[in-house]
Design an enzyme around this catalytic site. Structure first.
Site, short mmCIF file in Angstrom:
data_model
loop_
_atom_site.label_atom_id
_atom_site.label_comp_id
_atom_site.label_asym_id
_atom_site.label_seq_id
_atom_site.Cartn_x
_atom_site.Cartn_y
_atom_site.Cartn_z
N LYS A 127 0.70 -1.32 0.04
CA LYS A 127 -0.04 0.19 0.06
C LYS A 127 0.94 1.26 0.00
CE LYS A 127 -4.13 -1.99 0.80
NZ LYS A 127 -4.59 -2.17 2.14
N HIS A 130 2.04 6.84 2.11
CA HIS A 130 1.52 8.18 1.83
C HIS A 130 1.87 9.43 2.73
CE1 HIS A 130 -1.82 7.67 4.44
NE2 HIS A 130 -1.78 6.58 3.70
N HIS A 133 1.22 8.86 6.60
CA HIS A 133 2.23 8.10 7.37
C HIS A 133 3.54 8.99 7.69
CE1 HIS A 133 0.45 4.35 5.24
NE2 HIS A 133 0.38 4.13 6.45
N1 ARG Z 1 -0.55 -0.63 9.84
C1 ARG Z 1 -1.32 0.38 10.45
C2 ARG Z 1 -1.78 1.35 9.63
O1 ARG Z 1 -1.16 1.68 8.51
C3 ARG Z 1 -0.88 0.80 11.42
C4 ARG Z 1 -0.06 -0.10 12.61
C5 ARG Z 1 -0.31 0.58 14.01
N2 ARG Z 1 0.24 -0.40 15.17
C6 ARG Z 1 -0.41 -1.23 15.80
N3 ARG Z 1 0.27 -1.93 16.56
N4 ARG Z 1 -1.47 -1.61 15.60
O2 ARG Z 1 -2.86 2.04 9.88
#
Ligand code: ARG
Length: 573
Positions: A127, A130, A133
């Site tokens: 993904k 962007h 992030h």
């Molecule tokens: N990958 C997730 C996102 O882009 C964020 C992860 C956050 N960390 C966690 N331990 N849930 O939305």
């Protein structure tokens, strides 16, 4: 450095048996207006205890402490006792400390080596990385530097989103329409394209859904072909993410993301069941958190596949058992606040109180782009890498416009352009949504990264211009006459330097790098007032040396502050 608040509390405690030293320290204020002193002590509370008018108490105290060498002046104004620290004392104490500490100025050991995990960035495989992030990435990076400066043992985790049913769809799409070369050339955009195509095609071919589900099941079982494809997608995506991390000069100690926990979940599903916390709802397994007003948390879907929160339960306990953290900090957007409240509650209910109480969600608001800010070549998503490249490009133009003969333009444009974007992120209070505007980000005169960096370069340039012998003398507190650093402009700057270590501490306590960003803007502005008001390389040798010492101290604080934000401090601009 002398803790002036502490010294004042000690002094007043001798005169005020009615209050403890700690209570007094808590009451000492720093007035907004310099005219009211460096510190003030309100006497309202004492008035009640002592049955005396507060003005009278303040006047009595003023009389009693006025001869202390700590103060230049002590005054009673209404119910307040206003104290003016001896400027020379303050300058001497502060500037000497900065000169002696150098790069370590602002660091402390209050963390005592305790383990702090900072989880940040955590993009999703295949993904786009962007512009949204960037906040997690730079706030987390700054927090890890701040915690490191405070003497904690920091461990940095990138909890990659590298698992979930979407990988079944992606592999399915790749098998139908995919092409190896395209993926290798442009992994994320290509994989994203497959994923999008899958969603279009599935409208007319619902059987694709079953195929994808079967592929995901195979992946969960560890079938080599599916695992190999998944691994390849992961590797290719990481290559792309790493390009951005390299630009930002950011690294991690672990990339253990969601997939790492895929085989660690059954234990927790079992525990949830054994503890009677999991109930069935429409074929799925859930934990009912309604009694805590936290809704319902879905642990296992009706088809048996695990979910995001289940992997997070496994991850939190794994981190506690592996690293025995003191704090486990999640830097994740505020949209996921409920998720983390649920997670921490479930951990607590399961009996992992120790783990739960060390967990902290550090949320942040959204970034919106001003209309027309970026060309959206890649559909509606704006890629962070493009934003960073554009920042560098625009900075180069600005530098060359200001100085067509500038040396090392590319390196400086890189440091300033990237620094501008990062600073812009960090100078906003993190919870607020904000709009990204190029004009603001790259404004060399605003409260921006380039402005702070430019001020640092200005300090360096002054030190280059000065005689080497003067600069050497200015580095040694014993050879400095601090009475030259007592004018309003110099003293204002000294006070900001004095406050610097406390700001780092507060930024850690409140998980708020913007406190550091704003403080170094204040230092830069104060330095520039000093620079404009006073002739620094003046005729009087002692005065010149003292002023150069203050320039060195300001430069050091700005450089250290920028470092805590993950930003370089170029010596020339
Ligand atoms: N990958 C997730 C996102 O882009 C964020 C992860 C956050 N960390 C966690 N331990 N849930 O939305």
């Amino acid at each position: 450095m002398i803790d002036f608040k502490d010294s004042i509390a000690k002094l007043l405690a001798e005169k005020l048996p009615e209050l403890t030293e700690a209570e007094i320290k808590g009451m000492v204020e720093i007035p907004q207006d310099q005219k009211m002193g460096d510190y003030a002590f309100p006497c309202f509370r004492l008035a009640k205890i002592m049955h005396k008018a507060p003005q009278q108490i303040a006047a009595g105290l003023a009389e009693e402490i006025k001869d202390s060498p700590l103060f230049a002046k002590v005054e009673q104004v209404n119910a307040y006792l206003n104290m003016f620290i001896s400027r020379e004392e303050m300058s001497k104490d502060t500037v000497s400390e900065v000169l002696e500490q150098g790069d370590a100025f602002g660091r402390s050991d209050i963390g005592g080596g305790k383990k702090v995990i900072v989880e940040y960035s955590s993009p999703n495989i295949a993904k786009p990385f962007h512009i949204g992030h960037i906040r997690s990435t730079v706030i987390g990076n700054s927090l890890n530097k701040i915690y490191d400066a405070l003497g904690y043992d920091v461990f940095r985790i990138n909890h990659l989103g590298d698992y979930g049913t979407q990988f079944g769809k992606m592999i399915c799409a790749y098998r139908h329409w995919g092409n190896k070369e395209d993926v290798e050339r442009e992994p994320i955009k290509t994989l994203l394209g497959y994923y999008t195509k899958f969603h279009v095609e599935v409208e007319d071919h619902p059987e694709l859904e079953d195929e994808a589900r079967a592929i995901f099941a195979a992946l969960e079982k560890g079938e080599p072909e599916e695992v190999a494809l998944w691994q390849w997608f992961r590797d290719e995506s990481l290559k792309e993410f790493n390009r951005v991390y390299k630009m930002l000069d950011i690294s991690f100690d672990s990339y253990n993301g969601e997939s790492f926990y895929s085989d660690k979940m059954p234990r927790f599903e079992q525990e949830l069941e054994d503890k009677g916390l999991m109930v069935e709802s429409q074929g799925a397994m859930v934990v009912d958190l309604e009694p805590y007003k936290l809704g319902v948390a879905l642990i296992k879907k009706s088809d048996g596949s695990s979910l995001y929160i289940t992997r997070d339960i496994a991850a939190a306990v794994y981190r506690k058992e592996t690293y025995n953290f003191y704090k486990n900090i999640y830097v994740v957007a505020s949209q996921q606040s409920l998720h983390f409240q649920q997670l921490f509650k479930i951990l607590e209910l399961m009996g992992y109180e120790d783990c739960a109480h060390g967990c902290v969600h550090v949320p942040f608001g959204l970034v919106r782009l001003e209309a027309g800010t970026m060309s959206t070549r890649h559909g509606r998503v704006v890629f962070l890498e493009d934003v960073l490249n554009k920042a560098v490009e625009k900075t180069k133009e600005i530098i060359l416009e200001k100085n067509p003969n500038a040396e090392n333009v590319d390196e400086i444009a890189h440091q300033v352009g990237i620094g501008a974007v990062v600073f812009n992120e960090l100078s906003n209070n993190r919870i607020k949504d904000y709009v990204f505007k190029w004009d603001h980000v790259l404004n060399f005169d605003g409260e921006t990264g380039p402005y702070v960096q430019y001020t640092h370069a200005r300090c360096c340039s002054l030190l280059r211009k000065a005689e080497a012998a003067d600069v050497a003398k200015a580095a040694d507190p014993a050879s400095i006459d601090f009475s030259y650093l007592t004018g309003d402009a110099a003293y204002d700057l000294v006070k900001l330097l004095y406050a610097f270590p406390g700001v780092i501490e507060q930024a850690g306590e409140r998980y708020e790098p913007s406190l550091v960003a704003r403080h170094i803007v204040d230092i830069a502005q104060s330095f520039n007032r000093f620079y404009h008001d006073e002739h620094i390389i003046c005729d009087n040798a002692d005065e010149r040396v003292a002023k150069l010492a203050l320039v060195t101290a300001a430069k050091t604080a700005i450089k250290n502050g920028l470092a805590h934000l993950g930003i370089h401090a170029p010596e020339r601009m």
